[in-house]
Design a protein around this motif. Structure first.
Motif, short mmCIF file in Angstrom:
data_model
loop_
_atom_site.label_atom_id
_atom_site.label_comp_id
_atom_site.label_asym_id
_atom_site.label_seq_id
_atom_site.Cartn_x
_atom_site.Cartn_y
_atom_site.Cartn_z
N CYS A 96 -22.44 77.42 -24.29
CA CYS A 96 -23.53 78.34 -24.00
C CYS A 96 -24.85 77.66 -24.33
O CYS A 96 -24.91 76.72 -25.14
CB CYS A 96 -23.37 79.64 -24.79
SG CYS A 96 -23.63 79.46 -26.57
N ASN A 97 -25.92 78.11 -23.71
CA ASN A 97 -27.22 77.47 -23.92
C ASN A 97 -27.62 77.45 -25.38
O ASN A 97 -28.14 76.44 -25.88
CB ASN A 97 -28.30 78.18 -23.10
CG ASN A 97 -28.22 77.86 -21.61
OD1 ASN A 97 -27.40 77.03 -21.19
ND2 ASN A 97 -29.04 78.53 -20.83
N LYS A 98 -27.39 78.56 -26.08
CA LYS A 98 -27.82 78.64 -27.47
C LYS A 98 -27.16 77.56 -28.32
O LYS A 98 -27.84 76.87 -29.10
CB LYS A 98 -27.49 80.02 -28.04
CG LYS A 98 -27.97 80.21 -29.47
CD LYS A 98 -27.69 81.64 -29.94
CE LYS A 98 -28.18 81.85 -31.37
NZ LYS A 98 -27.90 83.24 -31.84
N LYS A 99 -25.84 77.38 -28.17
CA LYS A 99 -25.14 76.37 -28.96
C LYS A 99 -25.57 74.97 -28.55
O LYS A 99 -25.77 74.09 -29.40
CB LYS A 99 -23.63 76.52 -28.78
CG LYS A 99 -22.82 75.49 -29.57
CD LYS A 99 -21.32 75.70 -29.41
CE LYS A 99 -20.53 74.65 -30.19
NZ LYS A 99 -19.07 74.84 -30.03
N TYR A 100 -25.72 74.74 -27.24
CA TYR A 100 -26.10 73.41 -26.75
C TYR A 100 -27.48 73.02 -27.24
O TYR A 100 -27.68 71.91 -27.76
CB TYR A 100 -26.06 73.43 -25.23
CG TYR A 100 -26.17 72.07 -24.57
CD1 TYR A 100 -25.36 71.02 -24.93
CD2 TYR A 100 -27.09 71.87 -23.54
CE1 TYR A 100 -25.45 69.78 -24.30
CE2 TYR A 100 -27.20 70.64 -22.91
CZ TYR A 100 -26.37 69.61 -23.29
OH TYR A 100 -26.47 68.38 -22.66
N PHE A 101 -28.44 73.92 -27.13
CA PHE A 101 -29.81 73.60 -27.55
C PHE A 101 -29.90 73.44 -29.07
O PHE A 101 -30.66 72.61 -29.57
CB PHE A 101 -30.79 74.67 -27.07
CG PHE A 101 -30.86 74.79 -25.57
CD1 PHE A 101 -30.60 73.69 -24.75
CD2 PHE A 101 -31.16 75.99 -24.97
CE1 PHE A 101 -30.66 73.80 -23.37
CE2 PHE A 101 -31.22 76.12 -23.59
CZ PHE A 101 -30.97 75.01 -22.79
N ARG A 102 -29.10 74.23 -29.80
CA ARG A 102 -29.08 74.08 -31.26
C ARG A 102 -28.55 72.70 -31.64
O ARG A 102 -29.05 72.06 -32.58
CB ARG A 102 -28.23 75.18 -31.89
CG ARG A 102 -28.24 75.14 -33.42
CD ARG A 102 -27.59 76.38 -34.02
NE ARG A 102 -26.19 76.48 -33.66
CZ ARG A 102 -25.68 77.49 -32.96
NH1 ARG A 102 -26.45 78.48 -32.53
NH2 ARG A 102 -24.38 77.52 -32.68
N ASP A 103 -27.54 72.22 -30.91
CA ASP A 103 -26.97 70.91 -31.18
C ASP A 103 -27.99 69.80 -30.89
O ASP A 103 -28.09 68.82 -31.64
CB ASP A 103 -25.72 70.70 -30.32
CG ASP A 103 -24.73 69.75 -30.95
OD1 ASP A 103 -24.14 70.10 -31.98
OD2 ASP A 103 -24.55 68.64 -30.39
N ILE A 104 -28.74 69.95 -29.82
CA ILE A 104 -29.79 68.97 -29.49
C ILE A 104 -30.87 68.97 -30.57
O ILE A 104 -31.32 67.91 -31.02
CB ILE A 104 -30.39 69.29 -28.11
CG1 ILE A 104 -29.35 69.10 -27.01
CG2 ILE A 104 -31.62 68.41 -27.85
CD1 ILE A 104 -29.78 69.65 -25.67
N THR A 105 -31.28 70.16 -31.00
CA THR A 105 -32.33 70.27 -32.01
C THR A 105 -31.88 69.69 -33.34
O THR A 105 -32.66 69.01 -34.03
CB THR A 105 -32.72 71.75 -32.20
OG1 THR A 105 -33.21 72.26 -30.96
CG2 THR A 105 -33.80 71.89 -33.26
N GLU A 106 -30.63 69.90 -33.71
CA GLU A 106 -30.10 69.34 -34.95
C GLU A 106 -30.15 67.81 -34.90
O GLU A 106 -30.55 67.16 -35.87
CB GLU A 106 -28.67 69.82 -35.17
CG GLU A 106 -28.09 69.38 -36.51
CD GLU A 106 -26.67 69.88 -36.72
OE1 GLU A 106 -26.06 69.51 -37.75
OE2 GLU A 106 -26.15 70.63 -35.87
N ALA A 107 -29.77 67.24 -33.77
CA ALA A 107 -29.84 65.79 -33.62
C ALA A 107 -31.28 65.30 -33.65
O ALA A 107 -31.58 64.23 -34.22
CB ALA A 107 -29.16 65.36 -32.32
N SER A 108 -32.17 66.07 -33.06
CA SER A 108 -33.58 65.67 -33.00
C SER A 108 -34.20 65.54 -34.39
O SER A 108 -35.09 64.71 -34.61
CB SER A 108 -34.38 66.68 -32.17
OG SER A 108 -35.71 66.28 -32.03
N GLU A 109 -33.75 66.35 -35.32
CA GLU A 109 -34.28 66.27 -36.69
C GLU A 109 -33.99 64.92 -37.32
O GLU A 109 -34.74 64.44 -38.18
CB GLU A 109 -33.69 67.40 -37.52
CG GLU A 109 -34.17 68.78 -37.09
CD GLU A 109 -33.46 69.91 -37.80
OE1 GLU A 109 -32.55 69.61 -38.62
OE2 GLU A 109 -33.79 71.08 -37.54
#
Length: 205
Positions: A96-109
């Motif tokens: 789902c978009n929420k999980k996917y974007f959260r995963d991208i944001t976590e990596a971005s940190e």
């Protein structure tokens, strides 16, 4: 060929992405490496690139950076560019978009880059449009398939020779899975590309 060089119809689904970057009046390719960094492969790639005088781009899995932060620092120190490849190597179409974007944001940190490449080059077009608000979405013009157990290093090298063209964004993998094919094909591919008159650039961050 659908895997090695994505067809026009697939590229048209992601018009906001980088597939190929031509430089006027010059023959240029962009070497990229996915799925690292890992101590078994990334230092070997970095040393080879140093010997060849080449700068490249590394798309990093956040969980690997978490475990090996010194390798991200080494990529930076040696002057390469780098990008986000999600935290856990997720395929957008399976999440789902929420999980996917959260995963991208976590990596971005951890990675802190303006570049993003979706694992396997697969996500929904709507996800790409949303990601584009925060990152430059990088796809590819050529996947060498160095990760595949169905082909050998010679076939990987042949893929480079067959499909490379001016401006190609080329995908290798600094991963354990790609070890045998990548170590055979990469130095030979670099030699061949130089013989064909190509220059090498990292992707702009």
């Amino acid at each position: 060929m659908w895997i090695e060089q994505p067809p026009i119809f697939y590229r048209l689904l992601f018009t906001e992405a980088w597939w190929r970057l031509k430089r006027h009046g010059r023959k240029v390719v962009f070497l990229t490496f996915d799925d690292g960094p890992v101590p078994e492969e990334t230092p070997w790639v970095l040393d080879l690139l140093d010997r060849e005088g080449i700068k490249a781009t590394f798309f990093m899995v956040g969980d690997n950076v978490r475990r090996h932060p010194e390798l991200l620092e080494e990529v930076r120190r040696r002057g390469h560019s780098y990008g986000n490849h999600t935290m856990h190597h997720l395929q957008g179409i399976k999440e789902c978009n929420k999980k996917y974007f959260r995963d991208i944001t976590e990596a971005s940190e951890l990675i802190q880059s303006s570049l993003f490449r979706p694992p396997h080059g697969i996500m929904w077009p709507g996800q790409a449009r949303l990601i584009k608000r925060h990152y430059n979405v990088v796809m590819y013009d050529l996947v060498t398939r160095d990760y595949s157990k169905r082909i050998d290093g010679e076939r990987v090298l042949e893929n480079v020779k067959r499909y490379t063209r001016n401006g190609s964004i080329i995908v290798f993998h600094d991963s354990i899975k790609a070890h045998k094919n990548m170590r055979y094909a990469l130095p030979r591919a670099i030699k061949w590309l130089k013989e064909q008159g190509y220059e090498f650039e990292p992707l702009p961050m």
